[in-house]
Scaffold this motif. Structure first.
Motif, PDB file in Angstrom:
ATOM      1  N   ALA A  43       0.902  -1.339   0.024  1.00 36.83           N
ATOM      2  CA  ALA A  43       0.201  -0.006   0.037  1.00 36.83           C
ATOM      3  C   ALA A  43       0.869   1.331  -0.065  1.00 36.83           C
ATOM      4  O   ALA A  43       2.066   1.164   0.423  1.00 36.83           O
ATOM      5  CB  ALA A  43      -0.873   0.122   1.323  1.00 36.83           C
ATOM      6  N   ILE A  45       0.379   5.660   0.914  1.00 36.98           N
ATOM      7  CA  ILE A  45      -0.330   6.792   1.242  1.00 36.98           C
ATOM      8  C   ILE A  45      -0.397   7.943   0.329  1.00 36.98           C
ATOM      9  O   ILE A  45       0.844   8.429  -0.074  1.00 36.98           O
ATOM     10  CB  ILE A  45       0.256   7.469   2.589  1.00 36.98           C
ATOM     11  CG1 ILE A  45       0.103   6.140   3.686  1.00 36.98           C
ATOM     12  CG2 ILE A  45      -0.685   8.783   2.994  1.00 36.98           C
ATOM     13  CD1 ILE A  45       0.722   6.559   5.016  1.00 36.98           C
ATOM     14  N   THR A  83      -2.716  -1.205  -3.194  1.00 38.82           N
ATOM     15  CA  THR A  83      -3.761  -0.616  -2.302  1.00 38.82           C
ATOM     16  C   THR A  83      -3.340   0.892  -2.122  1.00 38.82           C
ATOM     17  O   THR A  83      -2.059   1.114  -1.954  1.00 38.82           O
ATOM     18  CB  THR A  83      -3.808  -1.198  -0.964  1.00 38.82           C
ATOM     19  OG1 THR A  83      -4.199  -2.558  -1.032  1.00 38.82           O
ATOM     20  CG2 THR A  83      -4.641  -0.415   0.151  1.00 38.82           C
ATOM     21  N   LEU A  85      -3.948   4.301  -0.005  1.00 41.48           N
ATOM     22  CA  LEU A  85      -4.596   4.802   1.422  1.00 41.48           C
ATOM     23  C   LEU A  85      -4.822   6.321   0.947  1.00 41.48           C
ATOM     24  O   LEU A  85      -3.881   7.086   0.858  1.00 41.48           O
ATOM     25  CB  LEU A  85      -3.628   4.422   2.387  1.00 41.48           C
ATOM     26  CG  LEU A  85      -4.085   4.792   3.696  1.00 41.48           C
ATOM     27  CD1 LEU A  85      -4.220   6.324   4.220  1.00 41.48           C
ATOM     28  CD2 LEU A  85      -5.483   4.209   4.341  1.00 41.48           C
ATOM     29  N   LEU A 106      -8.458   2.645   0.146  1.00 40.91           N
ATOM     30  CA  LEU A 106      -8.975   2.693   1.560  1.00 40.91           C
ATOM     31  C   LEU A 106      -8.721   4.218   1.990  1.00 40.91           C
ATOM     32  O   LEU A 106      -8.215   4.991   1.458  1.00 40.91           O
ATOM     33  CB  LEU A 106      -7.955   1.946   2.448  1.00 40.91           C
ATOM     34  CG  LEU A 106      -7.943   0.579   2.190  1.00 40.91           C
ATOM     35  CD1 LEU A 106      -6.915  -0.219   3.124  1.00 40.91           C
ATOM     36  CD2 LEU A 106      -9.205  -0.397   2.623  1.00 40.91           C
ATOM     37  N   ILE A 309      -5.777   5.894  10.173  1.00 42.43           N
ATOM     38  CA  ILE A 309      -4.880   5.534   9.175  1.00 42.43           C
ATOM     39  C   ILE A 309      -4.445   3.985   9.355  1.00 42.43           C
ATOM     40  O   ILE A 309      -4.494   2.925   8.648  1.00 42.43           O
ATOM     41  CB  ILE A 309      -3.700   6.179   8.811  1.00 42.43           C
ATOM     42  CG1 ILE A 309      -4.058   7.463   8.070  1.00 42.43           C
ATOM     43  CG2 ILE A 309      -2.813   5.391   7.860  1.00 42.43           C
ATOM     44  CD1 ILE A 309      -3.070   8.523   8.048  1.00 42.43           C
ATOM     45  N   SER A 312      -7.592   1.721   9.042  1.00 45.67           N
ATOM     46  CA  SER A 312      -7.826   1.493   7.630  1.00 45.67           C
ATOM     47  C   SER A 312      -6.998   0.179   7.141  1.00 45.67           C
ATOM     48  O   SER A 312      -7.434  -0.496   6.380  1.00 45.67           O
ATOM     49  CB  SER A 312      -7.924   2.548   7.081  1.00 45.67           C
ATOM     50  OG  SER A 312      -6.762   2.979   6.903  1.00 45.67           O
ATOM     51  N   LEU A 313      -5.814   0.556   7.258  1.00 43.99           N
ATOM     52  CA  LEU A 313      -4.977  -0.681   6.878  1.00 43.99           C
ATOM     53  C   LEU A 313      -5.196  -2.013   7.397  1.00 43.99           C
ATOM     54  O   LEU A 313      -4.793  -3.129   6.658  1.00 43.99           O
ATOM     55  CB  LEU A 313      -3.481  -0.165   6.901  1.00 43.99           C
ATOM     56  CG  LEU A 313      -3.029   1.291   6.141  1.00 43.99           C
ATOM     57  CD1 LEU A 313      -1.617   1.721   6.471  1.00 43.99           C
ATOM     58  CD2 LEU A 313      -3.034   0.699   4.524  1.00 43.99           C
ATOM     59  N   HIS A 320     -14.008   1.698   5.825  1.00 52.52           N
ATOM     60  CA  HIS A 320     -12.805   2.455   5.302  1.00 52.52           C
ATOM     61  C   HIS A 320     -12.748   2.063   3.664  1.00 52.52           C
ATOM     62  O   HIS A 320     -12.020   2.835   3.213  1.00 52.52           O
ATOM     63  CB  HIS A 320     -11.320   1.842   5.948  1.00 52.52           C
ATOM     64  CG  HIS A 320     -11.453   1.622   7.538  1.00 52.52           C
ATOM     65  ND1 HIS A 320     -11.302   3.035   8.052  1.00 52.52           N
ATOM     66  CD2 HIS A 320     -11.643   0.995   8.339  1.00 52.52           C
ATOM     67  CE1 HIS A 320     -11.076   2.924   9.163  1.00 52.52           C
ATOM     68  NE2 HIS A 320     -11.451   1.651   9.765  1.00 52.52           N
TER      69      HIS A 320
END
Length: 348
Positions: A43, A45, A83, A85, A106, A309, A312-313, A320
């Motif tokens: 993932a 950010i 993914t 975020l 997410l 955060i 959500s992960l 989320h």
């Protein structure tokens, strides 16, 4: 979704409750946990300039992105992580999902709304557009997937003026939604035939003229940089007007050693990196009967925290993950791709 009491001329919102403040020990715990979760989930950010500086710092450290909504869309579309975020508000997560339907998107919380999005519900907006069938519909990125799907074009503030000038040169008449201040600014600059939806950003709409003039008297040599979602009387005083990324660039270009900044104060983190030797001052939201619903910081952006955060992960799920009806996503993708293609041509 948060409840909304809708009034076309003067919408008001139920603002979110501030999240709990984390201790230094809790922050360290979640920072370490997030870094592990990012690796295990493949993932990245993608954070907006208006999120907490700690989140922006974390995104930078872990190879993510800190930017305006246009660059957030570009980054998510090109980055190989499975993914995404999205630390921001819900329309940003929806945009990421529309552009990346194969990826998991997410958000720290799906309750992170935007007053511009909330001020433009699809039923009323559809009726508004149907009343003006001869006009090209241009909507700001700060709108729902449903509103985007109704539009001919989606646009961000960083390319809004150029796009409207282009459409006007073709003889097109415009519906602009939802921000009335930005719409009026673009109408004035472009001389285009525009009718505005009457939404506003609760952060930028609260900067106060009299208080700002008082501040200018205290700091007579300070430059003023303003986001065009601000009221006209604030824009008229500005030394530079632009989107978040354009304001960061203006801070570097202007000769002033002090800068009064009329946008969300969370932008100071990235702006100070660019101008470490300049003093950044918050434009005032107090006085003149101000309610200070935002106090120069978006209350929904504030819902993005290190804890949410991490949650959500770790948890994902309906609290989320962004999911959009495929037919709606396909319809909204068309005006979004037009925006990205137009932005690409501007850069070349």
């Amino acid at each position: 979704m948060n409840s909304i009491m809708f009034n076309y001329e003067n919408p008001s919102y139920f603002l979110p409750v501030k999240p709990p403040i984390l201790s230094n020990e809790e922050k360290l715990f979640y920072l370490n946990k997030i870094e592990m979760l990012l690796k295990s989930r493949n993932a990245v950010i993608i954070a907006h300039y208006y999120t907490d500086p700690e989140i922006q710092r974390l995104a930078e450290k872990t190879g993510g992105c800190v930017s305006d909504s246009l660059e957030m869309a570009r980054f998510g579309n090109s980055y190989p992580a499975k993914t995404l975020l999205v630390a921001g508000v819900r329309f940003m997560g929806e945009t990421a999902k529309i552009l990346n339907p194969e990826k998991t998107v997410l958000m720290p919380t799906l309750k992170a709304e935007c007053s511009l999005d909330l001020s433009c519900p699809i039923k009323e907006f559809n009726s508004f557009c149907n009343d003006h069938p001869d006009r090209t519909v241009v909507v700001y990125a700060n709108t729902s997937a449903s509103v985007k799907a109704r539009a001919d074009w989606v646009v961000t503030s960083s390319i809004a003026l150029e796009l409207i000038e282009y459409l006007s040169s073709l003889g097109e008449k415009i519906i602009w939604a939802p921000d009335r201040n930005l719409g009026n600014y673009i109408k004035h600059k472009s001389k285009a035939d525009i009718i505005n939806w009457q939404g506003s950003c609760i952060v930028h709409d609260e900067f106060k003229l009299a208080a700002l003039k008082n501040m200018k008297r205290i700091y007579p040599d300070a430059g003023l940089i303003v986001h065009p979602e601000s009221p006209k009387q604030i824009i008229d005083l500005a030394d530079a007007v632009g989107s978040t990324s354009q304001l960061i660039n203006a801070a570097k270009q202007l000769p002033h050693k002090q800068l009064i900044v009329a946008t969300d104060r969370a932008i100071f983190y990235k702006m100070q990196q660019v101008v470490p030797n300049k003093e950044l001052l918050e434009a005032p939201t107090a006085g003149e009967g101000a309610t200070c619903r935002s106090c120069a910081h978006c209350p929904w952006m504030e819902l993005n925290t290190l804890k949410t955060i991490s949650d959500s992960l770790e948890l994902g799920g309906s609290k989320h993950e962004i999911n959009i009806n495929p037919a709606l996503s396909k319809a909204a993708l068309l005006p979004l791709n037009r925006m990205l293609d137009f932005a690409k041509k501007l850069k070349n």
